[in-house]
Design an enzyme around this catalytic site. Structure first.
Site, short mmCIF file in Angstrom:
data_model
loop_
_atom_site.label_atom_id
_atom_site.label_comp_id
_atom_site.label_asym_id
_atom_site.label_seq_id
_atom_site.Cartn_x
_atom_site.Cartn_y
_atom_site.Cartn_z
N ARG A 1 2.67 1.21 -5.88
CA ARG A 1 2.74 0.39 -4.67
C ARG A 1 1.47 -0.45 -4.46
O ARG A 1 1.48 -1.39 -3.67
CB ARG A 1 2.95 1.27 -3.43
CG ARG A 1 4.28 2.00 -3.44
CD ARG A 1 4.45 2.78 -2.16
NE ARG A 1 4.57 1.90 -1.02
CZ ARG A 1 5.71 1.38 -0.59
NH1 ARG A 1 6.83 1.64 -1.22
NH2 ARG A 1 5.74 0.60 0.46
N LYS B 1 8.93 -11.63 -17.05
CA LYS B 1 8.47 -10.33 -17.57
C LYS B 1 7.18 -10.51 -18.36
O LYS B 1 6.24 -9.73 -18.24
CB LYS B 1 9.54 -9.68 -18.47
CG LYS B 1 10.76 -9.14 -17.74
CD LYS B 1 10.57 -7.79 -17.08
CE LYS B 1 10.26 -7.82 -15.65
NZ LYS B 1 11.15 -8.29 -14.64
N ASN C 1 -0.49 0.14 6.22
CA ASN C 1 0.21 -0.75 5.28
C ASN C 1 0.72 -1.93 6.08
O ASN C 1 1.54 -1.74 6.98
CB ASN C 1 1.38 0.02 4.64
CG ASN C 1 2.16 -0.82 3.66
OD1 ASN C 1 1.73 -1.90 3.28
ND2 ASN C 1 3.32 -0.33 3.26
N GLY C 2 0.25 -3.13 5.80
CA GLY C 2 0.73 -4.31 6.53
C GLY C 2 -0.41 -5.22 6.91
O GLY C 2 -1.52 -5.11 6.36
N LYS D 1 4.54 -3.14 -6.26
CA LYS D 1 5.97 -2.99 -6.47
C LYS D 1 6.79 -3.61 -5.34
O LYS D 1 7.76 -4.31 -5.60
CB LYS D 1 6.30 -1.50 -6.61
CG LYS D 1 7.76 -1.20 -6.87
CD LYS D 1 8.16 -1.64 -8.25
CE LYS D 1 9.62 -1.42 -8.55
NZ LYS D 1 10.06 -2.21 -9.71
N GLU E 1 14.06 -14.81 -16.43
CA GLU E 1 13.64 -13.42 -16.28
C GLU E 1 12.76 -13.00 -17.46
O GLU E 1 11.76 -12.30 -17.29
CB GLU E 1 14.90 -12.53 -16.15
CG GLU E 1 14.68 -11.03 -16.21
CD GLU E 1 13.78 -10.46 -15.10
OE1 GLU E 1 13.35 -11.22 -14.22
OE2 GLU E 1 13.49 -9.26 -15.15
N GLU F 1 4.14 -11.46 -16.01
CA GLU F 1 3.58 -10.42 -15.15
C GLU F 1 2.98 -9.26 -15.95
O GLU F 1 2.06 -8.61 -15.47
CB GLU F 1 4.59 -9.93 -14.11
CG GLU F 1 5.79 -9.20 -14.61
CD GLU F 1 6.73 -8.76 -13.48
OE1 GLU F 1 6.29 -8.59 -12.34
OE2 GLU F 1 7.93 -8.59 -13.76
N CYS G 1 0.85 -1.19 0.00
CA CYS G 1 0.00 0.00 0.00
C CYS G 1 0.88 1.24 0.00
O CYS G 1 2.05 1.20 0.37
CB CYS G 1 -0.87 0.03 1.23
SG CYS G 1 -1.82 -1.48 1.43
O1 M6R Z 1 12.12 -5.24 -4.23
P1 M6R Z 1 12.58 -6.65 -4.47
O2 M6R Z 1 13.75 -6.70 -5.40
O3 M6R Z 1 12.88 -7.39 -3.20
O4 M6R Z 1 11.38 -7.37 -5.16
C1 M6R Z 1 11.41 -8.73 -5.45
C2 M6R Z 1 10.28 -9.13 -6.38
O5 M6R Z 1 9.05 -8.89 -5.78
C3 M6R Z 1 10.35 -8.38 -7.72
O6 M6R Z 1 11.57 -8.57 -8.36
C4 M6R Z 1 9.21 -8.83 -8.63
O7 M6R Z 1 9.39 -10.16 -9.03
C5 M6R Z 1 9.09 -7.90 -9.84
N1 M6R Z 1 7.73 -7.60 -10.11
C6 M6R Z 1 9.71 -8.47 -11.07
O8 M6R Z 1 9.56 -7.65 -12.17
#
Ligand code: M6R
Length: 619
Positions: free
Chosen positions: A27, A493, A106-107, A614, A489, A496, A2
């Site tokens: 977020r 991409k 948030n949490g 994010k 990766e 998602e 959040c």
């Molecule tokens: O902030 P972080 O690097 O710890 O996040 C890890 C994953 O949540 C993040 O890399 C996620 O997989 C992304 N959406 C990938 O594009």
């Protein structure tokens, strides 16, 4: 997760808050809401709330239809749903039973059920299914019993289990806003006659670049011209003041349709910035924030890398580099699995946590576990002052600048750079490479911004490819060695962003099962190792032939001048000639461009894909 923002000043709180939420919408975007104090300082002061399910635009429409009163104090929230469906009722802010206190969160409050029962037994009517509303009721009970908002917040936090970062206001006390932080981020913005509380400095960077970062389990009280911090127990505490050294343009799209596309094109700069200042006066590699002594690093006999998502794939690449350059065994673990398998750790194990946000709950809990086992923890992180580097023994910051697109791009490339630097530094300290060998790799790394810029030159070719595959529903990605994590990766991409079936494999594994997925016309992206790795290279080319023979459309990512792939590929995207271990820095880029463009063609929201946020601050 959040996004939280609170404002107290002289400007229109609604405008400041909505703009702040817009800058943090990455977020979470399940719902949005604002609460303002109406009639501050008068007998009839009350909280006015507007909230709406869906993206921020829905809230703005609601405010247009049903305007909020003018006010200079308020708070706002965008939600990534945990407790309760993403509907209007569950949207934040939530109010206390008499509407005097408003609170955003948030949490996750873990002792939710018992608190809910306690409130309901006392006759409270709860309007939502959220855990947040309980905290709003508890807080209002405290202020109604005579506590000021700060004391009330300390008392409430003392009763809660779980992860909770709050911002709250009391309509009868309109000269302060109170926040509390446990686990997820909360920063204070210190302006002239105005103060801010937010999950991210992006929310207030337009107004001030002076900020204060809060520690774990702290309560903060802001007025228009002061800030004070305590622990949950009321003991005085201090936050860390810092100056934000990036400006507003970094948080804007700069003419691009998506933040993600802008961030892809920022990669040459981000890679260069992450390499800046890494050499000492004698040209040797230095890592400023490496708070571990050379002796501690020499004692390291095992490395465990923990991370999630894209950061995990950066960790997989790091394994190849560290083992090759330093001869230290490396394990790469998903953060969410790490502590549950009872890992074998001791003081000679170095745990490396990779996280762009520095707030990922799985990674945070994993490093906490590692530290209880006496292991040293080194964080690779892009977000200055975030929780993971704060709780680590050492840190290598990447310098990607703010990454706003939910899909990580420049975050990934700069993590790779930090991993290479760490591997070289360990090789330097442990003496597993001569100085001139390390210098040679550093020079190759320093040439990478140009190589990344070169591969961005193939954007139009990749976009055309994406358009031509817009009808396909399934994609495969294969690679070997350091190209294998790139394949994973590339698949992530596409999943998602385009919500398509996409899978990455080690090319050598295809024949052990996944090749059964190959059918007529299925696109297979093949990350081809450089030719000087002839063994790997030739095996990869055979792999491409095998899938093509079964009807796949093969797209080779192969270095310039590699003619061997032409006869077995439907399309060749050229990569600059770089060493095999550094190839992920260039090979990942066309796959990012492909996913971004395909999602655009499909009419999807590239920056805010469905169900994602994010930074994932819940386990
Ligand atoms: O902030 P972080 O690097 O710890 O996040 C890890 C994953 O949540 C993040 O890399 C996620 O997989 C992304 N959406 C990938 O594009």
């Amino acid at each position: 997760m959040c996004a939280i923002v609170g404002y107290l000043g002289a400007k229109s709180a609604q405008e400041v808050i909505v703009e702040g939420l817009r800058r943090m919408e990455y977020r979470g975007y399940d719902s949005a809401g604002v609460a303002l104090v109406d009639g501050a300082g008068t007998e009839s002061a009350a909280v006015a709330v507007r909230k709406k399910a869906g993206k921020l635009g829905n809230l703005e429409k609601l405010i247009d239809e049903d305007p909020l009163p003018p006010s200079t104090i308020g708070l706002g929230h965008t939600r990534w749903a945990t407790h309760g469906a993403p509907n209007d009722r569950n949207a934040h802010p939530h109010l206390g039973a008499h509407g005097r206190v408003a609170l955003i969160h948030n949490g996750i409050i873990e002792n939710f059920a018992e608190l809910r029962a306690e409130l309901e037994d006392a006759g409270h009517v709860l309007l939502s299914e959220t855990d947040t509303e309980l905290a709003a009721h508890l807080l209002e009970l405290e202020v109604e019993s005579g506590a000021d908002l700060t004391t009330a917040m300390q008392r409430v936090c003392g009763r809660l289990d779980g992860a909770f970062t709050f911002v709250a206001l009391d309509a009868r006390d309109p000269d302060r806003i109170v926040g509390a932080r446990r686990n997820s981020p909360l920063v204070v913005g210190l302006g002239e006659g105005e103060s801010f509380l937010a999950s991210d400095v992006a929310a207030f960077i337009e107004h001030t670049r002076e900020a204060l970062e809060l520690g774990q389990d702290q309560v903060v009280t802001i007025t228009r011209d002061s800030v004070s911090v305590t622990g949950f127990d009321g003991s005085p505490a201090e936050g860390n003041r810092f100056h934000v050294d990036w400006d507003l343009s970094a948080a804007e799209k700069d003419g691009h349709d998506w933040f993600m596309r802008k961030e892809i094109f920022e990669q040459p700069r981000a890679v260069a910035d992450s390499l800046l200042g890494r050499r000492g006066a004698d040209g040797a590699l230095q890592l400023d924030e490496m708070r571990l002594s050379d002796q501690e690093l020499r004692d390291v006999d095992k490395i465990i890398i923990i991370a999630a998502g894209t950061s995990f794939y950066a960790g997989m690449v790091a394994k190849y580099a560290v083992e090759h350059w330093c001869r230290v065994p490396v394990e790469v673990e998903l953060a969410s699995e790490f502590r549950y398998r009872d890992p074998i750790l001791d003081y000679s194990t170095l745990v490396v946590a990779i996280s762009q946000s520095g707030e990922t709950a799985d990674t945070l809990q994993a490093i906490r576990h590692a530290r209880t086992q006496r292991s040293k923890v080194l964080a690779i992180c892009n977000t200055n002052g975030s929780t993971i580097p704060r709780e680590s023994d050492a840190v290598i910051y990447t310098h990607a600048g703010p990454e706003i697109g939910v899909a990580s791009t420049k975050g990934f490339l700069t993590q790779l750079v930090a991993c290479y630097l760490l591997a070289l530094y360990l090789a330097q300290v442990k003496g597993t490479k001569y100085g001139d060998e390390i210098d040679q790799v550093l020079c190759q790394l320093e040439a990478m911004p140009e190589a990344v810029a070169e591969v961005l030159g193939s954007a139009e070719q990749v976009y055309a490819l994406a358009r031509s595959y817009a009808e396909r529903r399934s994609f495969l990605f294969v690679g070997r060695h350091a190209g294998y994590p790139v394949a994973l990766e590339g698949a992530l991409k596409l999943k998602e962003l385009a919500y398509l079936h996409a899978e990455g494999f080690a090319a050598g594994e295809l024949k052990h099962g996944p090749i059964a997925l190959v059918e007529d016309g299925v696109p297979v992206f093949c990350v081809v190792p450089p030719r000087d790795r002839d063994f790997l290279h030739d095996k990869m080319v055979s792999g491409i032939m095998e899938v093509r023979a079964r009807g796949a459309r093969t797209i080779a990512l192969a270095e310039v001048g590699d003619t061997s792939v032409e006869s077995c590929s439907d399309e060749v995207v050229r990569l600059p000639r770089v060493p095999v271990l550094l190839q992920p820095l260039v090979a990942a880029v066309p796959l990012q461009l492909f996913a971004c463009e395909l999602a655009t063609v499909l009419g999807l929201d590239v920056d805010q894909p469905r169900n994602l946020a994010k930074s994932v601050t819940v386990e």
